[in-house]
Design a protein around this motif. Structure first.
Motif, PDB file in Angstrom:
ATOM      1  N   LEU A   4      40.855  44.822  48.013  1.00  0.00           N
ATOM      2  CA  LEU A   4      41.213  43.451  48.410  1.00  0.00           C
ATOM      3  C   LEU A   4      41.809  43.424  49.818  1.00  0.00           C
ATOM      4  O   LEU A   4      41.513  42.519  50.610  1.00  0.00           O
ATOM      5  N   LEU A   5      42.618  44.428  50.128  1.00  0.00           N
ATOM      6  CA  LEU A   5      43.181  44.502  51.486  1.00  0.00           C
ATOM      7  C   LEU A   5      42.078  44.758  52.516  1.00  0.00           C
ATOM      8  O   LEU A   5      42.100  44.195  53.613  1.00  0.00           O
ATOM      9  N   ALA A   6      41.120  45.594  52.143  1.00  0.00           N
ATOM     10  CA  ALA A   6      40.001  45.881  53.053  1.00  0.00           C
ATOM     11  C   ALA A   6      39.176  44.611  53.300  1.00  0.00           C
ATOM     12  O   ALA A   6      38.795  44.313  54.439  1.00  0.00           O
ATOM     13  N   GLU A  44      36.716  37.528  44.286  1.00  0.00           N
ATOM     14  CA  GLU A  44      36.981  36.728  43.079  1.00  0.00           C
ATOM     15  C   GLU A  44      36.779  37.569  41.814  1.00  0.00           C
ATOM     16  O   GLU A  44      37.607  37.548  40.890  1.00  0.00           O
ATOM     17  N   ALA A  45      35.673  38.312  41.789  1.00  0.00           N
ATOM     18  CA  ALA A  45      35.378  39.146  40.614  1.00  0.00           C
ATOM     19  C   ALA A  45      36.473  40.193  40.402  1.00  0.00           C
ATOM     20  O   ALA A  45      36.913  40.435  39.270  1.00  0.00           O
ATOM     21  N   ILE A  46      36.927  40.790  41.500  1.00  0.00           N
ATOM     22  CA  ILE A  46      37.981  41.818  41.411  1.00  0.00           C
ATOM     23  C   ILE A  46      39.287  41.196  40.917  1.00  0.00           C
ATOM     24  O   ILE A  46      39.973  41.751  40.049  1.00  0.00           O
ATOM     25  N   ALA A  81      48.916  38.969  46.513  1.00  0.00           N
ATOM     26  CA  ALA A  81      48.389  37.667  46.089  1.00  0.00           C
ATOM     27  C   ALA A  81      48.576  36.628  47.197  1.00  0.00           C
ATOM     28  O   ALA A  81      47.652  35.866  47.512  1.00  0.00           O
ATOM     29  N   ARG A  82      49.747  36.621  47.804  1.00  0.00           N
ATOM     30  CA  ARG A  82      50.015  35.651  48.884  1.00  0.00           C
ATOM     31  C   ARG A  82      49.055  35.841  50.061  1.00  0.00           C
ATOM     32  O   ARG A  82      48.579  34.875  50.648  1.00  0.00           O
ATOM     33  N   MET A  83      48.785  37.089  50.387  1.00  0.00           N
ATOM     34  CA  MET A  83      47.859  37.370  51.494  1.00  0.00           C
ATOM     35  C   MET A  83      46.462  36.840  51.192  1.00  0.00           C
ATOM     36  O   MET A  83      45.822  36.196  52.028  1.00  0.00           O
ATOM     37  N   VAL A  84      46.004  37.102  49.981  1.00  0.00           N
ATOM     38  CA  VAL A  84      44.649  36.675  49.599  1.00  0.00           C
ATOM     39  C   VAL A  84      44.589  35.150  49.477  1.00  0.00           C
ATOM     40  O   VAL A  84      43.601  34.520  49.871  1.00  0.00           O
TER      41      VAL A  84
END
Length: 393
Positions: free
Chosen positions: A38-40, A64-66, A79-82
């Motif tokens: 997710l970070l990548a 989304e799937a992840i 979560a906040r970053m995404v």
């Protein structure tokens, strides 16, 4: 991390099969190492602002799937970053670009299943009083309300309060439609919350807490939008209004019927997909209204059957046939009345009307009307039509 970036890079291969395999590999890696992937993805999208939409969509879908698969493992800071990224992706373009923005919206909804406060903190910044919001901001709020009922209902009083003045500002069909759908979703989530108070975080919540805003919204929809023959997504609103026991709907029922009925009476071009879709939507509206206003609806239709006009009769019979099939429980006590009301239609010598009458009688036969008094007359009508001469020309 390098492997994640390599997969993200390759996710936009020219070959569709390769794209799918790479996307699946990225997801599989994300299921095992959600934070890393997710970070990548976050970093990649942030750095490549000019990346083509299709590539962005693939990455957002993977994220989304992840998130859906690993949400319990995600921490608040990630979560906040995404959430911030998804919100930016969703609203960067003021134009509605459905595939891209919906992918971002769906990512927000997925995150909102656990991080509702964080998602709402972000979304409400883009849902400000007096400013018409982005289409997908409203769409996201609507979808969040059904994806996380217990999390969203506490926000709905404030959301509805902000949304109410916006309804008058919405001029485009797309915005009217999304507000309508949102109102329907909000009403559904309120009702679901109230139906499961034993599981709700705040069991003191009552329907009255939302009534004034919900009813005021209906007033605008019924008094303003419907005056301009806006029936797109009307079914959502009517469904919600019936479920909420809306007083606004009660006062608007005659107005609604007078707007809906002529739309069924007009000639229908079956080659026009949108016209057919609208026709079916209007018929569904009658089904919804039958749940709460059976008496008034049937009285209205039987009165229209008395009008000696081909289009009005055929349209009215079309609605009756639809209701006999779709609202059978509500019409159970009305069967004798409907049979009596059909006497005007079966006396009509117009062959097109007769054809529609025959279709209504066929529907009646499937729902046990013909065993009742007056049913024999319907059967006699069908038998007489077996010798119906062809229309000249």
């Amino acid at each position: 991390a390098a492997f994640s970036v390599a997969l993200i890079d390759a996710a936009f291969d020219k070959d569709e099969c390769v794209r799918q395999e790479v996307s699946q590999a990225l997801r599989e890696l994300g299921y095992r190492h959600p934070r890393l992937v997710l970070l990548a993805c976050h970093s990649y999208l942030s750095k490549h602002s000019k990346l083509v939409h299709v590539h962005r969509i693939i990455i957002l879908h993977s994220m989304e799937a992840i998130v859906k698969e690993t949400i319990s493992q995600l921490d608040q800071s990630l979560a906040r970053m995404v959430i911030s990224l998804a919100s930016e992706e969703m609203t960067r373009s003021k134009e509605v670009l459905p595939d891209w923005q919906e992918a971002a919206s769906n990512l927000l909804v997925a995150l909102g299943c656990r991080f509702i406060n964080e998602v709402m903190e972000e979304i409400l910044q883009k849902f400000q009083p007096g400013i018409l919001p982005h289409f997908f901001v409203v769409r996201t709020l609507a979808n969040l309300s059904t994806a996380n009922v217990y999390g969203m209902v506490p926000f709905l009083t404030a959301i509805l309060g902000t949304m109410l003045p916006m309804l008058g500002m919405a001029k485009q069909d797309a915005m009217k439609s999304v507000f309508t759908i949102a109102l329907g979703h909000f009403s559904e989530s309120i009702l679901e919350y109230l139906a499961n108070l034993d599981k709700a975080p705040d069991p003191t919540v009552r329907k009255d807490a939302f009534s004034s805003e919900i009813y005021a919204s209906y007033e605008i929809l019924f008094n303003v939008w419907l005056q301009h023959k806006e029936t797109k997504s009307l079914c959502h609103v009517l469904d919600a209004a019936v479920n909420m026991g809306s007083r606004a709907l009660e006062t608007q029922i005659d107005n609604l019927l007078s707007i809906l009925h002529p739309q069924i009476c007009g000639s229908l071009d079956y080659n026009n997909h949108m016209a057919v879709k609208n026709h079916n939507e209007v018929l569904r509206c009658f089904t919804v209204l039958a749940r709460a206003y059976t008496d008034r609806l049937i009285a209205f239709l039987l009165q229209k059957l008395e009008v000696h006009n081909e289009r009005i009769r055929i349209g009215t019979l079309t609605v009756l046939k639809h209701l006999i099939n779709s609202a059978s429980p509500q019409l159970e006590s009305k069967k004798p009345l409907i049979l009596t009301g059909m006497k005007f239609a079966i006396q009509d010598n117009n062959n097109k009307v007769k054809r529609t009458v025959a279709q209504v009688i066929s529907a009646m036969a499937h729902h046990d009307y013909l065993e009742l008094e007056g049913g024999e007359t319907m059967m006699e009508f069908i038998i007489r039509q077996c010798a119906l001469p062809c229309e000249p020309g």
